[in-house]
Scaffold this active site. Structure first.
Site, PDB file in Angstrom:
ATOM      1  N   ASP A  42      -4.028  10.285  26.336  1.00 35.30           N
ATOM      2  CA  ASP A  42      -3.745   8.644  26.017  1.00 35.30           C
ATOM      3  C   ASP A  42      -4.262   8.487  24.551  1.00 35.30           C
ATOM      4  O   ASP A  42      -4.193   9.425  23.738  1.00 35.30           O
ATOM      5  CB  ASP A  42      -4.838   7.959  26.995  1.00 35.30           C
ATOM      6  N   CYS A 101      -8.093  12.805  26.914  1.00 33.11           N
ATOM      7  CA  CYS A 101      -8.442  11.376  26.734  1.00 33.11           C
ATOM      8  C   CYS A 101      -9.541  11.426  25.791  1.00 33.11           C
ATOM      9  O   CYS A 101     -10.100  12.499  25.254  1.00 33.11           O
ATOM     10  CB  CYS A 101      -8.418  10.851  27.993  1.00 33.11           C
ATOM     11  N   THR A 109     -12.830  10.992  26.688  1.00 31.43           N
ATOM     12  CA  THR A 109     -13.999  11.846  27.158  1.00 31.43           C
ATOM     13  C   THR A 109     -13.415  13.167  28.142  1.00 31.43           C
ATOM     14  O   THR A 109     -14.096  14.076  28.291  1.00 31.43           O
ATOM     15  CB  THR A 109     -14.947  11.356  28.190  1.00 31.43           C
ATOM     16  N   HIS A 157     -12.729  31.944  38.280  1.00 25.10           N
ATOM     17  CA  HIS A 157     -13.214  31.488  39.412  1.00 25.10           C
ATOM     18  C   HIS A 157     -12.271  30.567  40.105  1.00 25.10           C
ATOM     19  O   HIS A 157     -12.257  30.359  41.548  1.00 25.10           O
ATOM     20  CB  HIS A 157     -14.448  31.156  39.328  1.00 25.10           C
TER      21      HIS A 157
END
Ligand code: RB5
Length: 154
Positions: free
Chosen positions: A8, A65, A67, A98
């Protein structure tokens, strides 16, 4: 390796930096936007990149984005997507070894450019270890199937 990119406005600058970095390294890339710093909705880009990766058109996806949180939550709603929000090198490696993460999410307002590129390089260069980790990833897939539309919820 074919890689789908998306962000974004909060992740636009870092996404562009990652794109240039990976282009230099010869990766096959597709940029699903956004293409400006104008305010926009991160779930749209999570959906475009997530669907493309889940369909097998791309091997991996990279989402950014502000965060990394919103765009990773949205991507993880798509069956077959294991999107990991990463902000350090140890997790970048572990989430491939993993979790077989097929999308990485980064926070453009959180992780600096140098660290972000290192994280991306490590993540792209690390293979899934399989074995006991495959059993666990298969259990994730079972949860996904249990809660897929049309399935009974117990
Ligand atoms: C946009 O302002 C911001 O909310 C978005 O980039 C992201 O951080 C959401 O999780």
């Amino acid at each position: 390796m074919r890689i789908a990119l998306g962000s974004d406005h909060g992740g636009y600058e870092l996404k562009e930096l990652i794109k240039a970095h990976l282009q230099q390294r010869g990766y096959e890339l597709e940029d699903f936007g956004t293409s400006t710093t104008d305010s926009c909705d991160y779930p749209r880009f999570a959906l475009a990149v997530g669907e493309a990766v889940a369909a097998g058109a791309y091997d991996r996806g990279i989402l950014v984005c502000g965060t990394g949180v919103g765009i990773s939550i949205a991507a993880n709603k798509i069956p077959g997507i294991r999107c990991a929000l990463v902000g350090d090198c140890f997790t970048a490696k572990a989430t491939r070894q993993h979790n077989d993460a097929n999308i990485i999410a980064l926070g453009g307002r959180v992780t600096g450019p140098g660290l972000a590129l290192e994280i991306v390089d490590i993540w792209l260069g690390t293979e899934f270890q399989g074995g006991r980790h495959k059993n666990r990833v298969d259990l994730i897939t079972e949860i996904e199937k249990k809660y897929s539309r049309g399935n009974d919820r117990e």
